[in-house]
Each structure stands twice: as C-alpha cells, then as structure tokens.
Design an enzyme around this catalytic site. Structure first.
Site, PDB file in Angstrom:
ATOM      1  N   HIS B  57      -4.534  -2.408   8.180  1.00  0.00           N
ATOM      2  CA  HIS B  57      -4.169  -4.002   8.207  1.00  0.00           C
ATOM      3  C   HIS B  57      -4.584  -4.637   9.271  1.00  0.00           C
ATOM      4  CE1 HIS B  57      -0.892  -2.177   4.976  1.00  0.00           C
ATOM      5  NE2 HIS B  57      -0.058  -1.710   6.076  1.00  0.00           N
ATOM      6  N   HIS B 219       1.030  -2.263   0.852  1.00  0.00           N
ATOM      7  CA  HIS B 219       0.071  -1.117   0.775  1.00  0.00           C
ATOM      8  C   HIS B 219       0.335  -0.462  -0.932  1.00  0.00           C
ATOM      9  CE1 HIS B 219       2.708  -0.886   3.661  1.00  0.00           C
ATOM     10  NE2 HIS B 219       1.952  -0.339   4.134  1.00  0.00           N
TER      11      HIS B 219
END
Lengths: 333, 333
Positions: B57, B219
């Site tokens: 991320h 995700h």
C-alpha cells in the site's frame, strides 16, 4: 481502453480544470491557448522560467509550476508538442523584466515551436534564452528526435534553475547553470508495458507477457533492445551501467540518484530499484548525496522505470535543497 | 507477472533496504522483526504514534514515518498483517514516556495483532491507546474484515494526529482526535484492473477488458458491483454520492477531498477525477478547503482510484497545515 476519463478529446482540458481547482494558491491556469503560471506571476525583477511539452508526463511540467521551480508550463495535447502561441503567451505572462529561460526537451516539435515562440517574444522586447535537455543515453536520434531525447534530467534542471532564479541569478547565469545540469545528467528508461494514448485508444506498441524493452522513450519510442523480463538487479544494471559509462561518472563523484516511475509502476518496486541502484553506485565509488524517488516524468500508465544520475557540485546541492512549492514537488515551505 | 522485483519472497525486505538507504535523515529501519522508526526516536515527552499493516500500500505506512506524522510503522508481508512482535518492538522504540497511540485499520488480523502487542507493551509499563479506522462505506463486513474496512481516512488521521502529538497533545487527546477524524471521514474505491501479489504470481481477481468494480477493497476484496466501464463523471458519482450520503456531509460543511491512486492510475487521470469530485461537492454546497491528490494508499499496481472526504474543523485544518517531513508527505520543512 481502461482509463478514468470522459471523452478522449477532453482529457487535457479537464485535467487542467482539475489542476486549476486543486491548486489556486499555487497556480493560475489559462485556456485557449492553454498554459499554467504561478499564482503570483510575473515576479518583478526575477528571471522567468518556462517549460512545456506534450501532456501525459504528469506531474511534469504543469505540476512543477510554483515558487522555486517553473514560472509557467505549456501543456500540449497528449504526447504532442505545445504550439508557439501557448509558449509566447506563457513567456509574456511570466516576464518580470529580467528575461525568460525556456527549458526545452529535445523533441523536434518542441524545439521548433519554442524557437518560434522565442523569436516572437524577442520581437516584443523580451529577452529569451533557451536550453535544450538531451540526457537520454539509450539511443542517438529517435522517433521524434534528432540527437538524444530529453528525459529525467529535465525535472532536476527545472528544480535547480528554479531555485537559482528565485535567488536572483540573472538570465545568463540561470541559462549557463541549466546547460551545466544537462551536461552532468544522464538517463535511461525501460518499459514492462505500453501505454495507450486516449485519442488512439490502443497500446502504442505491443510487448509480450514475458518481455520488456530497455531504453524506451517517454512516448514509447523504440529503445535499445527488447528482451525477456529479468530480475530487478539485472534490469537496473542494464540501465545504470550505460548511464554511468556515458558521462562517465567516476569514483568519488557526488550524485543525485533519481528513480522515476513511468506511471504504472508503484512505489514498492521503485524502492527495490533504488536499492539495486545504490549497490551499483557504491561498487563504483559514486556517492549518492541526494535522491528523488517517485512518478515525476511519466508516460501515462506505462509500467516501467527510468534512472537518472546527476553529478552534483556544491552550488547544485544548495539549490536542490532550497524551498520549493509546486503541486508536484514541495519542501521547505 | 511483470514487476521490477527480484525473488518474490524478498520483495518486502529489499523494499525496506531501499527505504533505509534512501532516507537515513528521516527514518531508521530495523529487520527481524521489521519496523521503521523516525530517525530521532524516541522523542522524549511526546506521544508516540505507531501504525502498520500489510505491505503493498506504499507509501502507507512506512512512507509516513517522520517528523509530524508517524513515529513508527510495521510492514507485514504483502497484504498480510504484521506480527505482534513487530508492533511491540516498534512501540518500545518510540515510547518517549508519554504513551503510544496505535492507529489500526479495520482488518481482522491487524486488529488482533495490535491488541496483543498493546497488551504486551502495557505489561512492560507503556501506556497504549488504540484507535480503529473503518471509513470505507462500500460494504459491511468483507473478506478480511468484520464491519467496515479502513482505507483513505487512515492517511489523513496519521497526518493530523502526528501534528497533534508533535504539538504536545497528551495521549488521551491524540486518541480522541483520531476517533474524531475517523468519525468524520468516509471513503470508497474502485478498480479498473486487478493487482498481482508477488508470492501468488497471478491476478487476485479477473476483470474483463470492458469491466470495472465499484467499492473494491485495497486488497482486491469484493466491492458493491461489477459493471461496464463508464466515463469518469459517472464513476466519480458512484463513489462520491455514497460517501456524501453516509456521514452525511451537508451544505456548508468544510471538507478535505482526497483523490487517491490505487497504484497504476497516473496523475493525469487523478486530476480529471478531482475535477468531477469538485463539481459534485460544489453542487452539494460542500466547501473543499484542503485536498490531497496522488498515490498514497495503494494496492500494488492496481489501476483505479479511491475518494475520501473528511469533514474538517478549525483544529483539524491547523494540524493538517503543520509541518511534516516524511518520505511520502512533506511540507513546511
């Protein structure tokens, strides 16, 4: 074509509208012809710095307009040179009486149009100097270029010369500095995927699922070699060694290491690339004294990376560290 | 799998090595267990702020460690929660005697492990408060989550609370502020493409060439609806309206508008998205008083975007504007 856009023909206009709405404290955006100037332009007594080129390389150049970097940027259509009238209007808008420097990437259309704009501005009594950036060691001559292409060193030249102009350097001194940055900067890029120009709607080139291209240009111009994908350590060698040997960078040199995403490559991979680059620099005795890591001169959503090394002297280091406030690069303020 | 990596199992380690080499003036990186702390930690008398989560991320969270933001970040493997020992070591490393705040995104593994780490730290005499971020309005419960997922508001909470801790707020006050930021922030994201987890080697999900998914998690967790690609104006409506109606944001509210790239979407598209978001906010009477545009909470190379709105008060605005010096966010210093 998977893009977050409306009509392909409105991409640049709507991007500029977004910039205008997002950063009114930093820039003013003008339309027809399109150009972006810093909000407080013209700054009286300061050398103005104008750059420009095709859109699709964001944040370059519009994202680098602001205190301590560019006074204006002229965005063309995607991968298309801006027109002389954009450049002329931008030059007039940032002329604070101390002359204007044009920083021009070496693409034939950009060169031609900036030359024309410089002549028109001079005819109106504005002193203009032009410096061409041609730092890409990948190939001699290219799809849109005679000589070498101008790539990553452009970003560094814009930051360093922007700081110099802010400090009160005169036009000749800023232009000489820009030539020195170009003379000491070298770059090379690679692609894992193509990008898609919105008006075209299809990938600029095809790369197989297991292929990459070394030495690619920022518009997808052909590079040195197409080959099977390799681990990052080998890819970085294929980019860094020609860069180092071209100047050549020598043991003891202080360098700025710039690892740039072509647009679609995320930060996690850029740090892996930086790790490999730092190892190579260390093995060669090059001392990385500054760095820049991120998407700064992109090629739409192309996945890939470019590496730029700039041999720095004390003056460049001081100017690099000086405050800058633009949408795309900011520190110290 | 087209990525600039070496061995898939070394991705996180080598990324952290890159961060360590690139930013020694800002952070220190520790290995086995892996965590990143600000270079001058622990800062005596200051509340320490620790966050963490799976890697992939970037720049969140490691790129937000530094003066004015996080004191430490714990990176797990890609899309995998960090372990309690990482969190415990990080907590101990940044404890300056004023207690430590854990900012935790609402994923079951993160919650469980941060709870365990907090208990262990408390057993060693460190006062710990935890705040869970759960701002994603897309779905209730998800692949790795009971309740709502924690996404973009995390970045804003880390900046605002980091500034508060720097200013000398005590632990309870920083934690209360963090809860207030979470209570006033709402997000939703979408994907044009999947991403590929390096250890898996194949896309997390399949999307046809003409499809997108609205409400996707960071995700690749399923969203609200898979549908044909639409123009940016319609996509932004599909994200912004549920966000606005959920709080609800009301005419006259001052907001921070955060347009985030999922990793593979370039800046030119983010500004088009921002342009559409600004139109919607204006039509609703929301006043955008601050903004953040770029890749800040990504999902590897996923193409897509998320939108976060945060209702701001004067205190939050002042803390947002305070100096910050991290690899991923920097101004004022």
């Amino acid at each position: 074509m998977k893009k977050l856009i409306n009509k392909p023909e409105d991409v640049v206009k709507e991007e500029l509208e977004g910039i205008a709405k997002a950063h009114p404290d930093i820039v003013k955006v003008f339309f027809n012809p399109n150009y972006i100037v810093r909000a407080d332009a013209p700054v009286q007594g300061k050398v103005g710095i104008v750059s420009g080129g095709g859109s699709g390389h964001e944040p370059m150049h519009g994202g680098f307009v602001g205190m301590g970097m560019l006074d204006a940027a002229c965005p063309g259509e995607v991968f298309t040179s801006p027109t002389p009238d954009q450049m002329l209007e931008a030059t007039k808008a940032v002329n604070g009486g101390a002359g204007v420097l044009h920083i021009v990437k070496n693409y034939t259309g950009d060169i031609m149009n900036f030359e024309m704009a410089a002549e028109m501005a001079q005819a109106e009594g504005i002193e203009v100097e032009s410096v061409v950036i041609d730092d890409d060691v990948a190939v001699q001559d290219s799809l849109y270029t005679a000589g070498r292409r101008g790539v990553g060193t452009t970003v560094l030249a814009e930051k360093i010369c922007g700081a110099a102009a802010e400090k009160g350097y005169d036009l000749k001194k800023v232009a000489d500095l820009c030539r020195r940055v170009n003379a000491n900067g070298r770059s090379m890029g690679m692609a894992l995927t193509s990008c898609t120009v919105p008006m075209k709607g299809e990938p600029t080139f095809e790369l197989a699922e297991d292929e990459m291209e070394i030495g690619i240009g920022i518009h997808g111009e052909p590079g040195r070699e197409r080959m099977k994908i390799k681990p990052a350590s080998e890819v970085v060698k294929l980019l860094a060694e020609p860069v180092i040997e071209d100047l050549p960078f020598k043991a003891g040199d202080e360098v700025l290491a710039f690892v740039n995403s072509m647009g679609g490559t995320p930060l996690i991979e850029l740090y892996i690339v930086y790790n490999e680059l730092a190892k190579i620099c260390e093995a060669r005795g090059l001392k990385i004294v500054r760095n820049l890591i991120g998407p700064y001169i992109t090629s739409l959503e192309m996945a890939g990376v470019s590496i730029t090394l700039l041999k720095m002297d004390d003056e460049m280091k001081e100017l690099w560290d000086a405050p800058v406030k633009t949408p795309g690069l900011r520190w110290g303020v």
